[in-house]
Write a protein that holds these residues in place. Structure first.
Motif, PDB file in Angstrom:
ATOM      1  N   ARG A  16     -12.503  13.585  -2.603  1.00 39.64           N
ATOM      2  CA  ARG A  16     -11.277  14.119  -2.503  1.00 39.64           C
ATOM      3  C   ARG A  16     -10.439  13.721  -1.511  1.00 39.64           C
ATOM      4  O   ARG A  16     -11.450  12.910  -0.562  1.00 39.64           O
ATOM      5  N   LEU A  17      -9.351  12.975  -1.930  1.00 38.10           N
ATOM      6  CA  LEU A  17      -8.634  12.793  -1.162  1.00 38.10           C
ATOM      7  C   LEU A  17      -6.957  12.777  -1.072  1.00 38.10           C
ATOM      8  O   LEU A  17      -6.507  12.252  -2.050  1.00 38.10           O
ATOM      9  N   ALA A  18      -6.147  13.171  -0.003  1.00 40.79           N
ATOM     10  CA  ALA A  18      -5.159  13.620  -0.645  1.00 40.79           C
ATOM     11  C   ALA A  18      -4.039  13.058   1.024  1.00 40.79           C
ATOM     12  O   ALA A  18      -4.895  13.935   1.614  1.00 40.79           O
ATOM     13  N   VAL A  19      -2.983  12.756   0.800  1.00 38.17           N
ATOM     14  CA  VAL A  19      -2.094  13.466   1.992  1.00 38.17           C
ATOM     15  C   VAL A  19      -0.596  14.423   1.449  1.00 38.17           C
ATOM     16  O   VAL A  19      -0.747  14.125   0.361  1.00 38.17           O
ATOM     17  N   ALA A  20      -0.172  14.865   2.550  1.00 40.73           N
ATOM     18  CA  ALA A  20       0.312  15.763   2.003  1.00 40.73           C
ATOM     19  C   ALA A  20       1.694  15.245   2.335  1.00 40.73           C
ATOM     20  O   ALA A  20       2.154  14.555   2.504  1.00 40.73           O
ATOM     21  N   GLU A  36       3.070  11.255   2.838  1.00 44.43           N
ATOM     22  CA  GLU A  36       3.137  10.220   1.837  1.00 44.43           C
ATOM     23  C   GLU A  36       3.523   8.544   2.558  1.00 44.43           C
ATOM     24  O   GLU A  36       5.243   9.271   2.980  1.00 44.43           O
ATOM     25  N   GLY A  37       2.970   8.194   2.495  1.00 41.64           N
ATOM     26  CA  GLY A  37       3.826   6.591   2.612  1.00 41.64           C
ATOM     27  C   GLY A  37       3.923   6.298   4.540  1.00 41.64           C
ATOM     28  O   GLY A  37       4.514   5.190   5.033  1.00 41.64           O
ATOM     29  N   TYR A  38       3.294   6.959   5.379  1.00 39.49           N
ATOM     30  CA  TYR A  38       2.738   6.253   6.537  1.00 39.49           C
ATOM     31  C   TYR A  38       1.991   5.809   6.808  1.00 39.49           C
ATOM     32  O   TYR A  38       1.602   5.391   8.255  1.00 39.49           O
ATOM     33  N   GLY A  39       0.790   5.427   5.472  1.00 35.10           N
ATOM     34  CA  GLY A  39      -0.275   5.055   6.379  1.00 35.10           C
ATOM     35  C   GLY A  39      -1.327   5.652   6.273  1.00 35.10           C
ATOM     36  O   GLY A  39      -2.489   5.032   6.346  1.00 35.10           O
ATOM     37  N   PHE A  40      -1.064   7.394   5.651  1.00 33.25           N
ATOM     38  CA  PHE A  40      -2.629   8.053   6.187  1.00 33.25           C
ATOM     39  C   PHE A  40      -3.427   7.483   5.290  1.00 33.25           C
ATOM     40  O   PHE A  40      -4.893   8.246   5.436  1.00 33.25           O
ATOM     41  N   GLY A  41      -2.994   7.686   3.731  1.00 38.19           N
ATOM     42  CA  GLY A  41      -3.792   6.960   3.048  1.00 38.19           C
ATOM     43  C   GLY A  41      -5.249   6.422   3.747  1.00 38.19           C
ATOM     44  O   GLY A  41      -6.251   6.383   3.120  1.00 38.19           O
ATOM     45  N   ARG A  42      -4.132   5.220   3.935  1.00 39.69           N
ATOM     46  CA  ARG A  42      -4.824   4.226   4.202  1.00 39.69           C
ATOM     47  C   ARG A  42      -5.634   4.275   5.534  1.00 39.69           C
ATOM     48  O   ARG A  42      -7.014   4.099   5.660  1.00 39.69           O
ATOM     49  N   LEU A  43      -5.515   4.944   6.512  1.00 37.01           N
ATOM     50  CA  LEU A  43      -6.577   5.110   7.822  1.00 37.01           C
ATOM     51  C   LEU A  43      -7.874   5.635   7.350  1.00 37.01           C
ATOM     52  O   LEU A  43      -8.149   5.882   8.099  1.00 37.01           O
TER      53      LEU A  43
HETATM   54  C1  LIG Z   1      -2.769   8.668  -3.191  1.00 40.16           C
HETATM   55  C2  LIG Z   1      -2.878   8.643  -1.379  1.00 40.16           C
HETATM   56  C3  LIG Z   1      -3.966   8.884  -0.969  1.00 40.16           C
HETATM   57  C4  LIG Z   1      -1.477   7.977  -0.672  1.00 40.16           C
HETATM   58  O1  LIG Z   1      -1.458   7.741   0.514  1.00 40.16           O
HETATM   59  P1  LIG Z   1      -0.357   7.790   1.377  1.00 40.16           P
HETATM   60  O2  LIG Z   1      -0.554   7.791   2.946  1.00 40.16           O
HETATM   61  O3  LIG Z   1       1.115   7.553   0.678  1.00 40.16           O
HETATM   62  O4  LIG Z   1      -0.180   5.773   1.779  1.00 40.16           O
HETATM   63  P2  LIG Z   1      -0.550   4.959   2.507  1.00 40.16           P
HETATM   64  O5  LIG Z   1       1.315   5.131   2.679  1.00 40.16           O
HETATM   65  O6  LIG Z   1      -1.137   4.699   2.968  1.00 40.16           O
HETATM   66  O7  LIG Z   1      -0.073   3.405   2.098  1.00 40.16           O
HETATM   67  C5  LIG Z   1      -0.863   2.826   1.328  1.00 40.16           C
HETATM   68  C6  LIG Z   1      -0.340   1.406   0.993  1.00 40.16           C
HETATM   69  O8  LIG Z   1      -0.649   1.459  -0.724  1.00 40.16           O
HETATM   70  C7  LIG Z   1       0.186   1.919  -0.906  1.00 40.16           C
HETATM   71  N1  LIG Z   1       0.303   2.928  -1.849  1.00 40.16           N
HETATM   72  C8  LIG Z   1       0.152   4.527  -1.976  1.00 40.16           C
HETATM   73  N2  LIG Z   1       0.213   5.215  -2.656  1.00 40.16           N
HETATM   74  C9  LIG Z   1       0.458   4.323  -3.570  1.00 40.16           C
HETATM   75  C10 LIG Z   1       0.519   4.541  -5.279  1.00 40.16           C
HETATM   76  N3  LIG Z   1       0.089   5.730  -5.597  1.00 40.16           N
HETATM   77  N4  LIG Z   1       0.489   3.609  -6.274  1.00 40.16           N
HETATM   78  C11 LIG Z   1       0.581   1.776  -5.714  1.00 40.16           C
HETATM   79  N5  LIG Z   1       0.116   1.803  -4.504  1.00 40.16           N
HETATM   80  C12 LIG Z   1       0.795   2.994  -3.498  1.00 40.16           C
HETATM   81  C13 LIG Z   1       1.629   2.015   0.075  1.00 40.16           C
HETATM   82  O9  LIG Z   1       2.699   1.417  -0.858  1.00 40.16           O
HETATM   83  C14 LIG Z   1       1.282   0.784   1.213  1.00 40.16           C
HETATM   84  O10 LIG Z   1       1.290  -0.830   0.626  1.00 40.16           O
HETATM   85  P3  LIG Z   1       2.157  -1.542   1.578  1.00 40.16           P
HETATM   86  O11 LIG Z   1       1.043  -1.585   2.783  1.00 40.16           O
HETATM   87  O12 LIG Z   1       1.728  -2.741   1.253  1.00 40.16           O
HETATM   88  O13 LIG Z   1       2.888  -0.735   2.492  1.00 40.16           O
HETATM   89  C15 LIG Z   1      -0.850  10.266  -1.516  1.00 40.16           C
HETATM   90  O14 LIG Z   1      -0.224   9.426  -2.095  1.00 40.16           O
HETATM   91  C16 LIG Z   1      -1.750  11.560  -2.214  1.00 40.16           C
HETATM   92  O15 LIG Z   1      -2.589  11.576  -1.932  1.00 40.16           O
HETATM   93  N6  LIG Z   1      -0.987  11.444  -3.275  1.00 40.16           N
HETATM   94  C17 LIG Z   1      -1.491  12.767  -3.913  1.00 40.16           C
HETATM   95  C18 LIG Z   1      -2.554  12.890  -4.228  1.00 40.16           C
HETATM   96  C19 LIG Z   1      -3.567  11.497  -4.765  1.00 40.16           C
HETATM   97  O16 LIG Z   1      -3.120  10.841  -5.982  1.00 40.16           O
HETATM   98  N7  LIG Z   1      -5.581  11.926  -4.541  1.00 40.16           N
HETATM   99  C20 LIG Z   1      -5.676  10.620  -5.042  1.00 40.16           C
HETATM  100  C21 LIG Z   1      -6.659  11.177  -5.392  1.00 40.16           C
HETATM  101  S1  LIG Z   1      -8.338  10.101  -6.013  1.00 40.16           S
END
Ligand SMILES: CC(C)(COP(=O)(O)OP(=O)(O)OC[C@H]1O[C@@H](n2cnc3c(N)ncnc32)[C@H](O)[C@@H]1OP(=O)(O)O)[C@@H](O)C(=O)NCCC(=O)NCCS
Length: 176
Positions: free
Chosen positions: A101-105, A109-116
């Motif tokens: 599982r991976l999730a960002v509140a 979202e959009g601050y780079g925590f998913g990538r981190l």
């Molecule tokens: C999907 C998720 C993990 C992304 O986390 P985040 O912190 O918002 O993403 P980041 O800010 O690290 O984004 C990194 C890059 O991915 C892109 N990105 C992030 N979410 C995206 C999405 N859903 N679709 C397309 N691109 C996405 C960003 O635009 C960014 O690209 P850039 O560097 O070119 O600007 C987050 O939105 C989330 O938790 N969503 C709900 C739960 C979920 O879907 N989890 C995944 C389970 S498999």
């Protein structure tokens, strides 16, 4: 705003650690963190990492051991994976670590925590001092997050799941 503008800390979840409030768009992911993550830890089924500031849980992910296995009907995909493995080391199965599982509140979202979070998993395993060999990171990615994983160099394991709600993806730790 990005990860550098917020004071955060990444911690591995332990029984005595307080899990600060967490809310993303997915109810199951919210409930897992608050109700199940410590049980999974206690049962040795998944280890959860939390990224928190003083008020909130910003993001979390959990990982478990996994394997990448050859599926005979997907020879072309497997050949692609094998191309980066030396001839005499090629197998029908390779060691992997799975992001369960991976999730960002929503608020963060959009601050780079998913990538981190993805980078943290890669850095844990992409070195030769691993406790156990591990070549790939795997994930069953939600449809809504496929582009996120693609952007972070994850590849599809099969085309068979292309219309499913989740898709199997992998990242080669040797590619960095
Ligand atoms: C999907 C998720 C993990 C992304 O986390 P985040 O912190 O918002 O993403 P980041 O800010 O690290 O984004 C990194 C890059 O991915 C892109 N990105 C992030 N979410 C995206 C999405 N859903 N679709 C397309 N691109 C996405 C960003 O635009 C960014 O690209 P850039 O560097 O070119 O600007 C987050 O939105 C989330 O938790 N969503 C709900 C739960 C979920 O879907 N989890 C995944 C389970 S498999």
């Amino acid at each position: 705003m990005n990860v550098n503008d917020i004071k955060w800390k990444m911690t591995v979840l332990a029984p005595d650690i307080e899990i600060l409030p967490f809310e993303c768009a997915d109810k199951d992911l919210n409930e897992f963190l608050q109700n199940d993550a410590k049980n999974y830890l206690n049962s040795l089924l998944a280890t959860t990492y939390i990224i928190q500031n003083e008020e909130d849980t910003i993001a979390y992910f959990c990982i478990s051991h996994d394997s990448l296995n050859k599926k005979d009907e997907e020879a072309a995909k497997w050949n692609k994976i094998n191309r980066s493995i030396p001839n005499d080391k090629r197998r029908r199965t390779y060691p992997a670590v799975k992001i369960g599982r991976l999730a960002v509140a929503t608020k963060y979202e959009g601050y780079g925590f998913g990538r981190l979070a993805l980078k943290a998993v890669v850095m844990m395993y992409a070195n030769e001092q691993q406790r156990a060999g591990c070549r790939f990171v795997t994930v069953d990615a939600y449809r809504s997050a496929l582009a996120f994983y693609e952007k972070n160099d994850f590849r599809y394991l099969t085309e068979k799941d292309k219309d499913e709600e989740t898709r199997a993806m992998y990242f080669d730790l040797k590619s960095i």
